[in-house]
Every structure is written in structure tokens, then in C-alpha cells.
Design a protein around this motif. Sequence first.
Motif, PDB file in Angstrom:
ATOM      1  N   THR A  48       0.843  -1.192   0.000  1.00  8.38           N
ATOM      2  CA  THR A  48       0.000   0.000   0.000  1.00  8.38           C
ATOM      3  C   THR A  48       0.880   1.245   0.000  1.00  8.38           C
ATOM      4  O   THR A  48       1.591   1.519   0.973  1.00  8.38           O
ATOM      5  CB  THR A  48      -0.934   0.005   1.224  1.00  8.38           C
ATOM      6  OG1 THR A  48      -1.755  -1.173   1.195  1.00  8.38           O
ATOM      7  CG2 THR A  48      -1.821   1.253   1.232  1.00  8.38           C
ATOM      8  N   LEU A  49       0.843   1.963  -1.100  1.00  8.97           N
ATOM      9  CA  LEU A  49       1.610   3.203  -1.221  1.00  8.97           C
ATOM     10  C   LEU A  49       0.814   4.393  -0.706  1.00  8.97           C
ATOM     11  O   LEU A  49       1.397   5.384  -0.234  1.00  8.97           O
ATOM     12  CB  LEU A  49       2.014   3.433  -2.686  1.00  8.97           C
ATOM     13  CG  LEU A  49       2.795   2.266  -3.330  1.00  8.97           C
ATOM     14  CD1 LEU A  49       3.070   2.571  -4.793  1.00  8.97           C
ATOM     15  CD2 LEU A  49       4.089   2.018  -2.578  1.00  8.97           C
ATOM     16  N   ARG A  50      -0.503   4.297  -0.817  1.00  2.00           N
ATOM     17  CA  ARG A  50      -1.378   5.343  -0.295  1.00  2.00           C
ATOM     18  C   ARG A  50      -2.722   4.714   0.027  1.00  2.00           C
ATOM     19  O   ARG A  50      -3.316   4.046  -0.812  1.00  2.00           O
ATOM     20  CB  ARG A  50      -1.546   6.472  -1.325  1.00  2.00           C
ATOM     21  CG  ARG A  50      -2.358   7.673  -0.813  1.00  2.00           C
ATOM     22  CD  ARG A  50      -2.513   8.721  -1.906  1.00  2.00           C
ATOM     23  NE  ARG A  50      -3.314   8.190  -3.013  1.00  2.00           N
ATOM     24  CZ  ARG A  50      -3.131   8.532  -4.278  1.00  2.00           C
ATOM     25  NH1 ARG A  50      -2.168   9.355  -4.620  1.00  2.00           N
ATOM     26  NH2 ARG A  50      -3.910   8.022  -5.220  1.00  2.00           N
ATOM     27  N   SER A  51      -3.189   4.896   1.237  1.00  2.00           N
ATOM     28  CA  SER A  51      -4.442   4.278   1.676  1.00  2.00           C
ATOM     29  C   SER A  51      -5.642   5.043   1.144  1.00  2.00           C
ATOM     30  O   SER A  51      -5.620   6.277   1.054  1.00  2.00           O
ATOM     31  CB  SER A  51      -4.506   4.242   3.208  1.00  2.00           C
ATOM     32  OG  SER A  51      -3.461   3.467   3.737  1.00  2.00           O
ATOM     33  N   ALA A  52      -6.682   4.283   0.813  1.00  2.00           N
ATOM     34  CA  ALA A  52      -7.946   4.920   0.436  1.00  2.00           C
ATOM     35  C   ALA A  52      -8.501   5.658   1.650  1.00  2.00           C
ATOM     36  O   ALA A  52      -8.440   5.168   2.779  1.00  2.00           O
ATOM     37  CB  ALA A  52      -8.937   3.869  -0.044  1.00  2.00           C
ATOM     38  N   GLY A  53      -9.019   6.866   1.421  1.00  2.00           N
ATOM     39  CA  GLY A  53      -9.545   7.677   2.511  1.00  2.00           C
ATOM     40  C   GLY A  53      -8.523   8.590   3.153  1.00  2.00           C
ATOM     41  O   GLY A  53      -8.839   9.287   4.125  1.00  2.00           O
ATOM     42  N   SER A  54      -7.286   8.568   2.626  1.00  2.00           N
ATOM     43  CA  SER A  54      -6.274   9.489   3.152  1.00  2.00           C
ATOM     44  C   SER A  54      -6.648  10.923   2.805  1.00  2.00           C
ATOM     45  O   SER A  54      -7.330  11.184   1.805  1.00  2.00           O
ATOM     46  CB  SER A  54      -4.893   9.159   2.569  1.00  2.00           C
ATOM     47  OG  SER A  54      -4.523   7.844   2.901  1.00  2.00           O
ATOM     48  N   ALA A  55      -6.198  11.844   3.629  1.00  4.35           N
ATOM     49  CA  ALA A  55      -6.511  13.253   3.397  1.00  4.35           C
ATOM     50  C   ALA A  55      -5.672  13.796   2.245  1.00  4.35           C
ATOM     51  O   ALA A  55      -4.445  13.654   2.226  1.00  4.35           O
ATOM     52  CB  ALA A  55      -6.252  14.053   4.659  1.00  4.35           C
ATOM     53  N   SER A  56      -6.353  14.375   1.234  1.00  2.00           N
ATOM     54  CA  SER A  56      -5.641  15.021   0.136  1.00  2.00           C
ATOM     55  C   SER A  56      -5.318  16.467   0.463  1.00  2.00           C
ATOM     56  O   SER A  56      -4.365  17.039  -0.057  1.00  2.00           O
ATOM     57  CB  SER A  56      -6.461  14.945  -1.152  1.00  2.00           C
ATOM     58  OG  SER A  56      -7.714  15.607  -0.982  1.00  2.00           O
ATOM     59  N   ASN A  60     -10.575  17.497   2.068  1.00  3.46           N
ATOM     60  CA  ASN A  60     -10.986  16.369   1.226  1.00  3.46           C
ATOM     61  C   ASN A  60     -10.229  15.077   1.548  1.00  3.46           C
ATOM     62  O   ASN A  60      -9.081  15.111   1.998  1.00  3.46           O
ATOM     63  CB  ASN A  60     -10.754  16.709  -0.254  1.00  3.46           C
ATOM     64  CG  ASN A  60     -11.577  17.900  -0.682  1.00  3.46           C
ATOM     65  OD1 ASN A  60     -12.719  18.058  -0.273  1.00  3.46           O
ATOM     66  ND2 ASN A  60     -10.991  18.760  -1.522  1.00  3.46           N
ATOM     67  N   LEU A  61     -10.936  13.941   1.303  1.00  7.59           N
ATOM     68  CA  LEU A  61     -10.330  12.619   1.440  1.00  7.59           C
ATOM     69  C   LEU A  61     -10.210  11.972   0.061  1.00  7.59           C
ATOM     70  O   LEU A  61     -11.079  12.155  -0.799  1.00  7.59           O
ATOM     71  CB  LEU A  61     -11.184  11.725   2.344  1.00  7.59           C
ATOM     72  CG  LEU A  61     -11.398  12.196   3.792  1.00  7.59           C
ATOM     73  CD1 LEU A  61     -12.298  11.221   4.528  1.00  7.59           C
ATOM     74  CD2 LEU A  61     -10.065  12.322   4.508  1.00  7.59           C
ATOM     75  N   LEU A  62      -9.159  11.202  -0.135  1.00  2.00           N
ATOM     76  CA  LEU A  62      -8.965  10.513  -1.412  1.00  2.00           C
ATOM     77  C   LEU A  62      -9.970   9.368  -1.545  1.00  2.00           C
ATOM     78  O   LEU A  62     -10.100   8.547  -0.641  1.00  2.00           O
ATOM     79  CB  LEU A  62      -7.546   9.962  -1.496  1.00  2.00           C
ATOM     80  CG  LEU A  62      -6.434  11.014  -1.530  1.00  2.00           C
ATOM     81  CD1 LEU A  62      -5.083  10.341  -1.404  1.00  2.00           C
ATOM     82  CD2 LEU A  62      -6.508  11.808  -2.825  1.00  2.00           C
ATOM     83  N   PRO A  63     -10.715   9.299  -2.662  1.00  2.00           N
ATOM     84  CA  PRO A  63     -11.731   8.253  -2.822  1.00  2.00           C
ATOM     85  C   PRO A  63     -11.135   6.868  -3.059  1.00  2.00           C
ATOM     86  O   PRO A  63     -11.789   5.853  -2.838  1.00  2.00           O
ATOM     87  CB  PRO A  63     -12.530   8.720  -4.041  1.00  2.00           C
ATOM     88  CG  PRO A  63     -11.561   9.543  -4.828  1.00  2.00           C
ATOM     89  CD  PRO A  63     -10.673  10.221  -3.814  1.00  2.00           C
ATOM     90  N   THR A  64      -9.916   6.805  -3.554  1.00  2.00           N
ATOM     91  CA  THR A  64      -9.265   5.524  -3.816  1.00  2.00           C
ATOM     92  C   THR A  64      -7.842   5.548  -3.283  1.00  2.00           C
ATOM     93  O   THR A  64      -7.271   6.617  -3.042  1.00  2.00           O
ATOM     94  CB  THR A  64      -9.214   5.210  -5.323  1.00  2.00           C
ATOM     95  OG1 THR A  64      -8.518   6.267  -5.997  1.00  2.00           O
ATOM     96  CG2 THR A  64     -10.622   5.077  -5.904  1.00  2.00           C
TER      97      THR A  64
END
Length: 262
Positions: A48-56, A60-64
Amino acid sequence: MLRSLWIAKTGMDSQQFNLDVITNNLANSSTTAFKRVQPMFQDLLYTTLRSAGSASNAQNLLPTGLQIGAGAAVTSTERNNIQGGLIQTGNQLDVAIQGNGYFQIQLADGTLAYTRNGQFSKSATGQIVTMQGNVVAGGGVIPANATSITINQAGLVQYTLQGNTNAIQAGQLTMANFINPAGLQALGGGNFIPTPASGTAQNNIAGSNGMGTTNQYYIEQSNVNVAEELVNLIAAQRAYEINTRAVTASDQILQRVSNMGQ
């Protein structure tokens, strides 16, 4: 690029195993009561390089997410226990099971095993045995002067003597079934032994409690569909070739990167 090389390797290993299984199925397409085997695949661990739901950002949260897999692997082989076709042989000691169940046999070391291969013969002592000489449980003893042998659909073994039309009971074939027949361990020769996954043998009379019936003068054919296996063989070959192309592509990119540094 090194990651792609290792991922392609897992794909090649998986397809090589797939080819081995398909080849074994084809080799046993004429083996009495053989059941087709199918490999089961699964994807391997992910990085996992970036988790889904991480804060962009603050709102905002990342959708994927962003993940990369590690390839594929064969996790198990599953035996397809679909009924094979019955073929008439005319041999009075050939018995096919129509439906669920296995014959119980005793191996040379005393171990109880199970088989659907009903190509039986008589031993020197009159016992009903398999082609490997293993005694079939419940078959009884048939004298040398028996003129005919009958095995009804319930597995009852009877014979008649010359000058006497009355049938004499020799035995009752022991039939067994398992909660999970796919969990049986194959020994070769069409023989199986129970495992914790298959559960213990549940003995019943043929034709009762969900057990199949016994059909004298018949044997069960392999359930391998040769045309289907050939299609699977071609698909596995192509999948293997695609993975080798991935290795070649990764190698070419690595060469270009290496040349850029010179």
C-alpha cells in the motif's frame, strides 16, 4: 522494474503449475473413475503506497488508494466429483457407482482407503479385490465352483453353485461417503484416504441415505472433457507467454536505464 520481473515470475510459476494439472487431466482422460482436478489461484500480498480515505488536503479525502500487487499463486487443487459416464463391460465383477459414495478397500499395510474404481477381480482365496490386489470391504468370499455372481443395486453380493439355483449371500459391499469429498487425499491408483478436511467416512448401504447405487457389469468413465482441457491448455500457454513478454519488456527498460547512465 525489478518488481515487475518478480511479479511476472509468479505468473509464470502459476501457469506452469496449471499446465502440469491440465496435462495430468489429459493423461487420465481414459482412467476408470478419474475425477478432473482444477487449480485454484489467488492474488498475493499488496504493497500500500497510499491508503484509500487518506486526506488530500485539509477538507478532502482521497476516494481511492494506491496499491501494487505481488503477483499470483496456486493455493490448492480441487477435485471435481461430477459423475462420469457409465460404460457396459460384461464383466460380472465390474461395478460402477451411480451417484455419491466410494467403495471401501484395505491396502497392503492395513490402511482403509476409498475408491470409485469398481474394476474388481477374485483373489486366489475367493475374495473380491481391486486391480492392485486390495481387498474390497464387505465383498465376502466366493468359492471357486461358483457358476455366477450377482451384485444388486444395494451392493448385496450373491452367487450360485452348479446344480443349485438358490442364490447364496457372500457379503454386502461397504459403501462410504464424506461431508467434503473434495478434501480426500489422493494416493494414486484411484485410491483416497480421509483428511481432517474431508471428515470421517459415513458408511451406508448403497441406494440409501443419499448413497449412490451399485451397477453390475458397468464401470465409471473419467469425467475429463478432452475438448475443454485442450482449450484450457491453450489459454494457459498464452498466459505463460504473456508473462514471459512482461519479463522481456522489463529487461529492455532496465537496459535503456542502464545505457542512459553511461
